[in-house]
Design a protein around this motif. Sequence first.
Motif, PDB file in Angstrom:
ATOM      1  N   UNK A  27       1.713   8.844  12.076  1.00 34.70           N
ATOM      2  CA  UNK A  27       0.355   8.795  12.652  1.00 34.70           C
ATOM      3  C   UNK A  27      -0.650   9.499  11.748  1.00 34.70           C
ATOM      4  N   UNK A  28      -0.248  10.636  11.198  1.00 33.41           N
ATOM      5  CA  UNK A  28      -1.139  11.334  10.264  1.00 33.41           C
ATOM      6  C   UNK A  28      -1.445  10.456   9.048  1.00 33.41           C
ATOM      7  N   UNK A  29      -0.409   9.809   8.498  1.00 35.69           N
ATOM      8  CA  UNK A  29      -0.630   8.922   7.351  1.00 35.69           C
ATOM      9  C   UNK A  29      -1.532   7.752   7.724  1.00 35.69           C
ATOM     10  N   UNK A  30      -1.338   7.219   8.927  1.00 26.03           N
ATOM     11  CA  UNK A  30      -2.202   6.129   9.399  1.00 26.03           C
ATOM     12  C   UNK A  30      -3.646   6.572   9.514  1.00 26.03           C
ATOM     13  N   UNK A  31      -3.865   7.764  10.066  1.00 30.75           N
ATOM     14  CA  UNK A  31      -5.222   8.287  10.193  1.00 30.75           C
ATOM     15  C   UNK A  31      -5.835   8.564   8.826  1.00 30.75           C
ATOM     16  N   UNK A  32      -5.039   9.104   7.919  1.00 27.80           N
ATOM     17  CA  UNK A  32      -5.543   9.376   6.560  1.00 27.80           C
ATOM     18  C   UNK A  32      -5.942   8.077   5.883  1.00 27.80           C
ATOM     19  N   UNK A  33      -5.095   7.045   6.015  1.00 27.80           N
ATOM     20  CA  UNK A  33      -5.405   5.743   5.412  1.00 27.80           C
ATOM     21  C   UNK A  33      -6.687   5.162   6.010  1.00 27.80           C
TER      22      UNK A  33
END
Length: 99
Positions: A27-33
């Motif tokens: 989820x963090x990677x998705x938000x960062x992307x």
Amino acid sequence: MDIQELQKLEKELEVCLSRVTETKGERFLGEITALQQKGAQLMEENRRLKQMEYLFSTQTHILEQSQSSESITNICSSSNPQDNDSSDISLKLGLLFPK
């Protein structure tokens, strides 16, 4: 609970915790992307707005120059052609020179 049941429960908790940690990371990677994409869009919009600002200021400058030269042309063309006697130039310009 005996030791085997506690060890089994501990393993289940470790598995669940690793799934939670993995999901959290995804989820963090998705938000960062998503934020990086939004940042790129904002930079593109900023570039486009700066280009529009430049074009607008250029057009405004050209318009101001055009209006200024139009005013001069209108002033010159509105004067009576008979008044174009070179001896009267000082009067047209409002200069006070003795004749």
